[in-house]
Each structure stands twice: as C-alpha cells, then as structure tokens.
Enzyme design. Structure first.
Site, short mmCIF file in Angstrom:
data_model
loop_
_atom_site.label_atom_id
_atom_site.label_comp_id
_atom_site.label_asym_id
_atom_site.label_seq_id
_atom_site.Cartn_x
_atom_site.Cartn_y
_atom_site.Cartn_z
N LYS A 49 0.94 -1.21 -0.04
CA LYS A 49 0.07 0.02 -0.02
C LYS A 49 1.00 1.30 0.23
O LYS A 49 0.55 2.30 -0.49
CB LYS A 49 -0.90 -0.12 1.25
CG LYS A 49 -1.98 -1.27 1.33
CD LYS A 49 -2.48 -1.56 -0.11
CE LYS A 49 -3.40 -2.97 -0.05
NZ LYS A 49 -2.62 -4.17 0.54
N TYR A 263 -11.68 -15.53 2.52
CA TYR A 263 -10.73 -14.51 2.85
C TYR A 263 -10.28 -14.60 4.37
O TYR A 263 -11.31 -14.56 5.31
CB TYR A 263 -11.27 -13.22 2.48
CG TYR A 263 -10.44 -11.83 2.99
CD1 TYR A 263 -9.44 -11.50 2.13
CD2 TYR A 263 -10.73 -11.32 4.32
CE1 TYR A 263 -8.73 -10.27 2.62
CE2 TYR A 263 -10.02 -10.36 4.67
CZ TYR A 263 -8.87 -9.64 3.71
OH TYR A 263 -8.21 -8.93 4.43
N TYR A 289 -2.67 -12.67 3.34
CA TYR A 289 -2.18 -12.39 1.64
C TYR A 289 -0.90 -13.30 1.33
O TYR A 289 -0.92 -14.13 0.58
CB TYR A 289 -1.95 -10.98 1.49
CG TYR A 289 -2.92 -10.15 1.89
CD1 TYR A 289 -4.17 -9.91 0.86
CD2 TYR A 289 -3.09 -9.54 2.93
CE1 TYR A 289 -5.08 -8.98 1.04
CE2 TYR A 289 -4.44 -8.57 3.37
CZ TYR A 289 -5.16 -8.51 2.27
OH TYR A 289 -6.29 -7.68 2.51
C1 LIG Z 1 -3.38 -5.50 0.44
C2 LIG Z 1 -2.55 -6.61 0.46
C3 LIG Z 1 -2.50 -7.58 -0.71
C4 LIG Z 1 -3.39 -7.45 -1.79
O1 LIG Z 1 -2.86 -6.44 -2.74
P1 LIG Z 1 -3.93 -5.61 -3.56
O2 LIG Z 1 -3.22 -4.65 -4.36
O3 LIG Z 1 -5.19 -5.44 -2.86
O4 LIG Z 1 -4.42 -6.76 -4.58
C5 LIG Z 1 -1.34 -8.28 -0.76
N1 LIG Z 1 -0.49 -8.47 0.40
C6 LIG Z 1 -0.58 -7.49 1.49
C7 LIG Z 1 0.24 -7.83 2.55
C8 LIG Z 1 -1.65 -6.65 1.68
O5 LIG Z 1 -1.72 -5.93 2.56
#
Ligand SMILES: *Cc1c(COP(=O)(O)O)cnc(C)c1O
Length: 332
Positions: A49, A263, A289
């Site tokens: 992010k 999720y 993730y």
């Molecule tokens: C938000 C996030 C993702 C996913 O990325 P997107 O751009 O939302 O698809 C992957 N890994 C982590 C650690 C995240 O915080």
C-alpha cells in the site's frame, strides 16, 4: 509510459531489493526463486500500500484535504499504512473496518489493530461484512464536512487507477533492476486482492513490452470475476500512464485454488508456506495475503508450472504486523 507528469509523494528511499532465495529454491527443487522485498517499503512496517499511497496522498494534498477516510478488514495493512501516511503528512485519518469474518473485530486485538490505536486513528468504525463500504465512507465524509473538514476518500486497498500506478512504477523498477543485474525473469507471482498490485504490475509489464509472464494468486475472489476486475483496472491505469497498448484478456491470469474456505481463513498450505519461508530464508509472511500467495507459488512449482532452469520472482507485498494477531494460524 511516462509517470513523471503525475504528482507523487515519496515514502521509500531508493528501490526495494530483489534477492535470490537459494535455500527455498533448493528445498522446492524447482526453478530459481527470487523475491521483491516490498515488505521493506517505507511508512509504518511498509508493504504494497505504500507505493499506491505515494500517488493517492499527492492527490489528496493537491485537493486540500485535511482528513483521509478509508476502509479495510479488521486487520487491514492498507488501513495501517494509510493512517501512517496521513500522520506523516499532518492529516487526520478515519477508518471504516469491515468485519468480513463474523465476530472478528476486537477493539483490544494485537497486530494492525494495536497500531491503529498507537498511530492515532481519529475514528475506528466497525461494520458487518457485506456492508456497502462506499456508502459508509461517503457518510463519514459527510460527517467530516459538517465539522468543517475537507475529507478525501481512498477506496479499499487503494485500488483505483491512480493507486495502481504505484505498481506500474514497481514494474518499471523491477525491469530497471533486472537490466542492472542481468537477471532475466521468466515469471512474476504476486497476490491478487483488491487488485491494484496485480493490475499495476500487468499494466507496467505490458506497457513496457517486457515479455515476462505474470500470475496473480487470488486471496478472496473467484478466477473469472477477478480476472475481469484486474483487466479493467489495468487498462484504467495504463490510460492514466499514457500507454499505447491495451491489456488483453490473455495478459491477466488469476489462480483461485489457494483461497481455501475464504478471505483470511487459514489453510494448511498457507501455514506450511509461512513456516517454509521463515525456516529457510528468515522471511516473514502473513496468513491473509502473502502466506496464501506463497502457497500458490509452491503449488505451481509442484505441478511443474515453471521450467527448472527458469527465474521466478515472488513479490512480497508485506503484511507481517498481522501475524501477531494470528498465533494459531502461523504456528499451526
Ligand atoms: C492489500 C495486500 C495485498 C493485496 O494487494 P491488492 O493490491 O489489494 O490486490 C497483498 N499483500 C498484502 C500484505 C496486503 O496488505
């Protein structure tokens, strides 16, 4: 493509490293696996992010915002990093927290939730899963306006076309690093969630005619709708970046077999992947993730998706602060 005309704040000094992972590559007896250390990006315990926020916060500042409003799940890395960027820019930040798993919100939870408190979020508003989040944020913006504030809404995950430019920039950074080091990548594997990361990378690779394959590992949605979402977002980002070529359906590949029951819900493969990365390379992944994305990478190696003599790049998108709220998922 040319990003230089788009306003950008900088939250990371220089580039994140691309490292070779010899122990992991050997343990899997597959291709040479490399890692793009986007877990080392700037802001509070950085992650993907941070790159999107460089463009989004520049836009918020240009529009005179004093209050950032965004949304995420209860252990959202995006909320932590948006709050961190707001702190750095001297702005206030209000969070709409979606309880995607029933009963998952706990005001006293560790991990990212602890950091929301420490970094000083002005509002942390939990809502039930499935709530209309865009409407919820618009309502929070209206409340802020009634207090005389100038709010700026950042969508979940920072995944609009402007935010995705962060990963167009990342694709260009990867290509520049490969040119310097002589690394010839065959395949890139990354998470595919709200989509800005996957879409931005695809847009950057296609726009630069890189000829490198890319697979996004879904952490939530099914393959068909996720591929459509990624393609639309990639084309919107390409247009902003002034690309001359469209992203076609064949450029976007999503694998959805590693989501498991849903999720943020654990899978055995996720826990094994987290432990393998930790115990072979000392690298921390998260259960929501990167653990599932690494499970996808490992699954693809095992099914023979990559030649033994190829170079595969795993994009580490961050998220390790969340592990402190997921003890059982991480230790198995
Ligand atoms: C938000 C996030 C993702 C996913 O990325 P997107 O751009 O939302 O698809 C992957 N890994 C982590 C650690 C995240 O915080």
């Amino acid at each position: 493509m040319n990003l230089t005309h788009i306003a950008r704040r900088r939250y990371t000094e220089g580039q994140t490293p691309i490292e070779f992972l010899p122990n992991l590559s050997e343990a899997l007896n597959g291709p040479r696996i490399h890692i793009k250390r986007d877990d080392l990006l700037g802001l509070t315990s950085g992650g993907n992010k941070t790159r999107k926020l460089e463009f989004l916060m520049a836009d918020a500042l240009a529009k005179g915002a004093d209050t950032i409003i965004t949304t995420g799940a209860v252990q959202s890395n995006h909320c932590r990093l948006t709050l961190s960027a707001a702190v750095k820019e001297g702005l206030k930040c209000r969070l709409l927290l979606e309880e995607r798993v029933e009963g998952s919100y706990n005001v006293d939870a560790s991990g990212n939730n602890l950091l929301y408190h420490l970094l000083g979020a002005e509002t942390m508003r939990p809502v039930a899963g499935g709530t209309d989040l865009a409407a919820g944020m618009e309502q929070m913006a209206e409340e802020a306006r009634s207090e005389g504030r100038t709010p700026y809404i950042i969508p979940g995950g920072g995944s609009n076309a402007l935010g995705a430019l962060g990963y167009v920039a990342c694709a260009e950074e990867i290509l520049a690093q490969c040119f310097e080091s002589g690394l010839e990548l065959d395949h890139i594997v990354s998470s595919s969630g709200s989509g800005g990361t996957h879409a931005g990378l695809v847009a950057g690779l296609v726009g630069n005619q890189a000829g490198i394959a890319m697979t996004g590992i879904s952490v939530r949605a099914e393959k068909a709708p996720q591929e459509e979402k990624i393609r639309n977002l990639a084309n919107a980002a390409s247009e902003l970046a002034g690309a001359r070529q469209d992203v076609s359906a064949s450029d976007v590949v999503v694998r959805d077999e590693f989501v498991g029951p849903g999720y943020s819900l654990p899978t055995t493969e996720m826990t094994e992947a987290i432990q393998l990365f930790a115990r072979t390379e000392g690298i921390l992944l998260d259960p929501v993730y990167t653990g599932k994305t690494a499970a996808g990478l490992i699954g693809m190696v095992k099914e023979g998706a990559f030649d033994a003599d190829s170079d595969v790049l795993f994009v580490h998108t961050g998220g390790s602060p969340a592990i402190y709220a997921y003890r059982d998922e991480v230790l198995g």
